[in-house]
Design an enzyme around this catalytic site. Sequence first.
Site, PDB file in Angstrom:
ATOM      1  N   CYS A 265     -40.809 101.711 -51.859  1.00  0.00           N
ATOM      2  CA  CYS A 265     -39.735 102.345 -53.062  1.00  0.00           C
ATOM      3  C   CYS A 265     -38.506 101.888 -52.908  1.00  0.00           C
ATOM      4  O   CYS A 265     -37.605 102.214 -53.578  1.00  0.00           O
ATOM      5  CB  CYS A 265     -39.874 103.731 -52.761  1.00  0.00           C
ATOM      6  SG  CYS A 265     -39.183 104.513 -51.374  1.00  0.00           S
TER       7      CYS A 265
ATOM      8  N   ASN B  72     -17.838  73.696 -33.555  1.00  0.00           N
ATOM      9  CA  ASN B  72     -19.056  73.734 -33.013  1.00  0.00           C
ATOM     10  C   ASN B  72     -19.126  72.786 -31.832  1.00  0.00           C
ATOM     11  O   ASN B  72     -19.008  71.673 -32.004  1.00  0.00           O
ATOM     12  CB  ASN B  72     -20.242  73.298 -34.136  1.00  0.00           C
ATOM     13  CG  ASN B  72     -21.504  73.600 -33.766  1.00  0.00           C
ATOM     14  OD1 ASN B  72     -22.049  73.451 -32.436  1.00  0.00           O
ATOM     15  ND2 ASN B  72     -22.623  74.142 -34.482  1.00  0.00           N
ATOM     16  N   PRO B  73     -19.475  73.408 -30.770  1.00  0.00           N
ATOM     17  CA  PRO B  73     -19.711  72.381 -29.593  1.00  0.00           C
ATOM     18  C   PRO B  73     -20.546  71.183 -29.874  1.00  0.00           C
ATOM     19  O   PRO B  73     -20.468  70.097 -29.237  1.00  0.00           O
ATOM     20  CB  PRO B  73     -20.113  73.112 -28.551  1.00  0.00           C
ATOM     21  CG  PRO B  73     -19.867  74.635 -28.820  1.00  0.00           C
ATOM     22  CD  PRO B  73     -19.907  74.661 -30.445  1.00  0.00           C
TER      23      PRO B  73
ATOM     24  N   VAL C 231     -26.599  88.720 -38.895  1.00  0.00           N
ATOM     25  CA  VAL C 231     -26.794  90.125 -39.586  1.00  0.00           C
ATOM     26  C   VAL C 231     -26.538  91.175 -38.583  1.00  0.00           C
ATOM     27  O   VAL C 231     -26.778  92.377 -38.264  1.00  0.00           O
ATOM     28  CB  VAL C 231     -28.507  90.140 -39.357  1.00  0.00           C
ATOM     29  CG1 VAL C 231     -28.887  89.165 -40.606  1.00  0.00           C
ATOM     30  CG2 VAL C 231     -29.393  89.807 -38.132  1.00  0.00           C
TER      31      VAL C 231
ATOM     32  N   HIS D 271     -27.937  86.887 -45.349  1.00  0.00           N
ATOM     33  CA  HIS D 271     -29.300  87.062 -44.665  1.00  0.00           C
ATOM     34  C   HIS D 271     -29.527  88.540 -43.984  1.00  0.00           C
ATOM     35  O   HIS D 271     -30.531  89.126 -43.339  1.00  0.00           O
ATOM     36  CB  HIS D 271     -29.699  86.335 -43.442  1.00  0.00           C
ATOM     37  CG  HIS D 271     -29.446  84.895 -43.814  1.00  0.00           C
ATOM     38  ND1 HIS D 271     -29.452  83.883 -42.609  1.00  0.00           N
ATOM     39  CD2 HIS D 271     -29.796  84.007 -44.797  1.00  0.00           C
ATOM     40  CE1 HIS D 271     -29.283  82.643 -43.238  1.00  0.00           C
ATOM     41  NE2 HIS D 271     -29.551  82.811 -44.626  1.00  0.00           N
TER      42      HIS D 271
HETATM   43  C1  BV8 Z   1     -35.507  80.636 -49.132  1.00  0.00           C
HETATM   44  C2  BV8 Z   1     -32.421  86.675 -40.896  1.00  0.00           C
HETATM   45  C3  BV8 Z   1     -36.263  80.255 -51.418  1.00  0.00           C
HETATM   46  C4  BV8 Z   1     -33.618  87.044 -39.835  1.00  0.00           C
HETATM   47  C5  BV8 Z   1     -32.750  84.237 -41.204  1.00  0.00           C
HETATM   48  C6  BV8 Z   1     -40.792  76.602 -46.677  1.00  0.00           C
HETATM   49  C7  BV8 Z   1     -41.325  77.899 -47.229  1.00  0.00           C
HETATM   50  C8  BV8 Z   1     -40.361  78.812 -47.628  1.00  0.00           C
HETATM   51  C9  BV8 Z   1     -39.026  78.315 -47.271  1.00  0.00           C
HETATM   52  C10 BV8 Z   1     -38.774  77.067 -46.655  1.00  0.00           C
HETATM   53  C11 BV8 Z   1     -39.770  76.268 -46.413  1.00  0.00           C
HETATM   54  N1  BV8 Z   1     -39.145  75.261 -45.696  1.00  0.00           N
HETATM   55  C12 BV8 Z   1     -37.838  75.380 -45.602  1.00  0.00           C
HETATM   56  C13 BV8 Z   1     -37.443  76.464 -46.439  1.00  0.00           C
HETATM   57  C14 BV8 Z   1     -36.533  76.865 -46.444  1.00  0.00           C
HETATM   58  C15 BV8 Z   1     -36.094  77.859 -45.281  1.00  0.00           C
HETATM   59  C16 BV8 Z   1     -35.159  76.930 -44.363  1.00  0.00           C
HETATM   60  O1  BV8 Z   1     -34.096  76.636 -44.572  1.00  0.00           O
HETATM   61  N2  BV8 Z   1     -35.956  76.848 -43.285  1.00  0.00           N
HETATM   62  C17 BV8 Z   1     -35.372  75.825 -42.410  1.00  0.00           C
HETATM   63  C18 BV8 Z   1     -35.525  76.144 -41.023  1.00  0.00           C
HETATM   64  C19 BV8 Z   1     -35.825  74.559 -42.500  1.00  0.00           C
HETATM   65  N3  BV8 Z   1     -35.010  78.993 -46.000  1.00  0.00           N
HETATM   66  C20 BV8 Z   1     -35.757  80.038 -46.346  1.00  0.00           C
HETATM   67  O2  BV8 Z   1     -36.568  80.178 -46.220  1.00  0.00           O
HETATM   68  C21 BV8 Z   1     -34.478  81.046 -47.091  1.00  0.00           C
HETATM   69  N4  BV8 Z   1     -35.051  81.400 -48.384  1.00  0.00           N
HETATM   70  O3  BV8 Z   1     -35.191  79.455 -49.114  1.00  0.00           O
HETATM   71  O4  BV8 Z   1     -35.802  81.124 -50.385  1.00  0.00           O
HETATM   72  C22 BV8 Z   1     -37.813  79.949 -51.276  1.00  0.00           C
HETATM   73  C23 BV8 Z   1     -38.389  80.996 -51.402  1.00  0.00           C
HETATM   74  C24 BV8 Z   1     -39.835  80.688 -51.023  1.00  0.00           C
HETATM   75  C25 BV8 Z   1     -40.333  79.407 -50.893  1.00  0.00           C
HETATM   76  C26 BV8 Z   1     -39.364  78.253 -50.965  1.00  0.00           C
HETATM   77  C27 BV8 Z   1     -37.905  78.616 -50.962  1.00  0.00           C
HETATM   78  C28 BV8 Z   1     -34.493  82.204 -46.293  1.00  0.00           C
HETATM   79  C29 BV8 Z   1     -33.686  81.769 -44.774  1.00  0.00           C
HETATM   80  C30 BV8 Z   1     -33.076  82.861 -44.008  1.00  0.00           C
HETATM   81  C31 BV8 Z   1     -33.787  83.332 -42.875  1.00  0.00           C
HETATM   82  N5  BV8 Z   1     -33.354  84.532 -42.076  1.00  0.00           N
HETATM   83  N6  BV8 Z   1     -32.239  85.151 -40.396  1.00  0.00           N
HETATM   84  C32 BV8 Z   1     -33.267  87.186 -38.553  1.00  0.00           C
HETATM   85  O5  BV8 Z   1     -31.927  87.263 -38.127  1.00  0.00           O
HETATM   86  O6  BV8 Z   1     -34.044  87.552 -37.928  1.00  0.00           O
HETATM   87  S1  BV8 Z   1     -32.358  82.652 -40.319  1.00  0.00           S
HETATM   88  C33 BV8 Z   1     -31.349  82.638 -39.019  1.00  0.00           C
HETATM   89  O7  BV8 Z   1     -31.132  81.382 -38.951  1.00  0.00           O
HETATM   90  C34 BV8 Z   1     -30.043  83.477 -39.019  1.00  0.00           C
HETATM   91  O8  BV8 Z   1     -29.855  84.226 -40.169  1.00  0.00           O
HETATM   92  C35 BV8 Z   1     -29.217  82.711 -38.515  1.00  0.00           C
HETATM   93  O9  BV8 Z   1     -28.013  82.760 -38.689  1.00  0.00           O
HETATM   94  C36 BV8 Z   1     -29.617  81.363 -39.199  1.00  0.00           C
HETATM   95  C37 BV8 Z   1     -29.123  80.074 -39.192  1.00  0.00           C
HETATM   96  O10 BV8 Z   1     -29.050  79.713 -37.565  1.00  0.00           O
HETATM   97  P1  BV8 Z   1     -27.701  79.498 -36.952  1.00  0.00           P
HETATM   98  O11 BV8 Z   1     -26.879  80.558 -37.312  1.00  0.00           O
HETATM   99  O12 BV8 Z   1     -27.231  78.138 -37.584  1.00  0.00           O
HETATM  100  O13 BV8 Z   1     -28.151  79.532 -35.331  1.00  0.00           O
HETATM  101  P2  BV8 Z   1     -28.600  78.595 -34.401  1.00  0.00           P
HETATM  102  O14 BV8 Z   1     -28.910  79.168 -33.402  1.00  0.00           O
HETATM  103  O15 BV8 Z   1     -29.486  77.799 -35.413  1.00  0.00           O
HETATM  104  O16 BV8 Z   1     -27.265  77.709 -34.192  1.00  0.00           O
HETATM  105  C38 BV8 Z   1     -26.241  78.207 -33.371  1.00  0.00           C
HETATM  106  C39 BV8 Z   1     -25.354  77.054 -33.662  1.00  0.00           C
HETATM  107  O17 BV8 Z   1     -24.051  77.573 -32.981  1.00  0.00           O
HETATM  108  C40 BV8 Z   1     -25.469  75.789 -32.876  1.00  0.00           C
HETATM  109  O18 BV8 Z   1     -25.140  74.722 -33.633  1.00  0.00           O
HETATM  110  C41 BV8 Z   1     -24.632  75.820 -31.693  1.00  0.00           C
HETATM  111  O19 BV8 Z   1     -24.231  74.432 -31.116  1.00  0.00           O
HETATM  112  C42 BV8 Z   1     -23.455  76.670 -32.210  1.00  0.00           C
HETATM  113  N7  BV8 Z   1     -22.771  77.354 -30.876  1.00  0.00           N
HETATM  114  C43 BV8 Z   1     -23.335  77.987 -29.953  1.00  0.00           C
HETATM  115  N8  BV8 Z   1     -22.284  78.452 -29.183  1.00  0.00           N
HETATM  116  C44 BV8 Z   1     -21.137  78.568 -29.929  1.00  0.00           C
HETATM  117  C45 BV8 Z   1     -21.461  77.924 -31.121  1.00  0.00           C
HETATM  118  N9  BV8 Z   1     -20.680  77.480 -32.045  1.00  0.00           N
HETATM  119  C46 BV8 Z   1     -19.305  77.735 -31.848  1.00  0.00           C
HETATM  120  N10 BV8 Z   1     -18.844  78.609 -30.953  1.00  0.00           N
HETATM  121  C47 BV8 Z   1     -19.836  78.812 -29.877  1.00  0.00           C
HETATM  122  N11 BV8 Z   1     -19.345  79.619 -28.812  1.00  0.00           N
HETATM  123 ZN    ZN Z   2     -40.257 104.631 -49.605  1.00  0.00          ZN
END
Ligand code: BV8
Ligand code: ZN
Length: 254
Positions: free
Chosen positions: A135, A219-220, A108, A124
């Site tokens: 609104c 990804n590392p 984002v 996202h």
């Molecule tokens: C949905 C915006 C349908 C906000 C984000 C219970 C109830 C409701 C839903 C769920 C539930 N259980 C599960 C779910 C589904 C849920 C989900 O997936 N949960 C997971 C955690 C289990 N998903 C949702 O809720 C989605 N909506 O499903 O709607 C629904 C609706 C109602 C009921 C049921 C279903 C909405 C998900 C969106 C959430 N919003 N962000 C904000 O930013 O504050 S998510 C957030 O995580 C960010 O967007 C981020 O991008 C995203 C993913 O994380 P990553 O990008 O992978 O980042 P992370 O730190 O995890 O990893 C970094 C990686 O980079 C690592 O692997 C690392 O090794 C690597 N790395 C590090 N350095 C480097 C590198 N790689 C390369 N180079 C480097 N230098």
């Molecule tokens: Zn308004």
Amino acid sequence: MSPTEHADDIALTVDRLASADHVCCLTGAGVSAESGIPTFRGADGFWAGGRAQDLATPEAFARDPEKVWEFYLWRRGLLTEKKPNPGHLALAAIEQHVRRFTLVTQNVDDLHRLAGSRNIIELHGNLWIDRCPACSREVHRSIEDVSNQIPHCDSCGAMMRPGVVWFGELLPAEAITTAQEAASSCDIMMVVGTAAVVQPAASLANWAKANGAFVVEVNPEATPVSHLADARFPLPSGQILPQIADSLVSRATS
Ligand code: BV8
Ligand code: ZN
């Protein structure tokens, strides 16, 4: 990394990019790590200590909107000194040298756009957008707007919310549909810098594999989609993507 290490996979990836009709790339927080932006699930990540649920859900916002805004305004302030890193720039260069490129990001932070990427799908939302829950009015903030004031709607006066998708919220329908179409039709899917745990974004790698795409992971760390990769670079994106981009560009311009 020694020059020869991964040379075969780089050559293979560049071959695939050069011959592809459609390249899709899914990015996560890792692509912004080398810009100095914390990831989510890393040791010093935003979600460290399991705070995701008390900062990035509608319930958290209803319970304590000031605390949630404090988190997002702090992140917005962080971004004022951050800029795209070589990994972002490499993806923008690749886009210019393949037939069709769709960048699907979970991030984002707007850094892909600042790096020059054009065809971007923000699954996202965007940290620079404020949205009125009453609104639906949207305001696109800029770096000059950064403040610690919680924004209220100019039209109806309600407290606005960050224009991001929280856990438990549906992704923008057009964004996820277009992303799934891209994953289902691409010849090569690059999965860069994501832990591949958040759905439905992470499943795009499976959509691509199912459509017969060549899958590249950068990804590392290993992830739940690493087994899908035809080429895996266990390296920082800012290190390996420029090598791939440079090789593609020199091939395209020779
Ligand atoms: C949905 C915006 C349908 C906000 C984000 C219970 C109830 C409701 C839903 C769920 C539930 N259980 C599960 C779910 C589904 C849920 C989900 O997936 N949960 C997971 C955690 C289990 N998903 C949702 O809720 C989605 N909506 O499903 O709607 C629904 C609706 C109602 C009921 C049921 C279903 C909405 C998900 C969106 C959430 N919003 N962000 C904000 O930013 O504050 S998510 C957030 O995580 C960010 O967007 C981020 O991008 C995203 C993913 O994380 P990553 O990008 O992978 O980042 P992370 O730190 O995890 O990893 C970094 C990686 O980079 C690592 O692997 C690392 O090794 C690597 N790395 C590090 N350095 C480097 C590198 N790689 C390369 N180079 C480097 N230098
Ligand atoms: Zn308004």
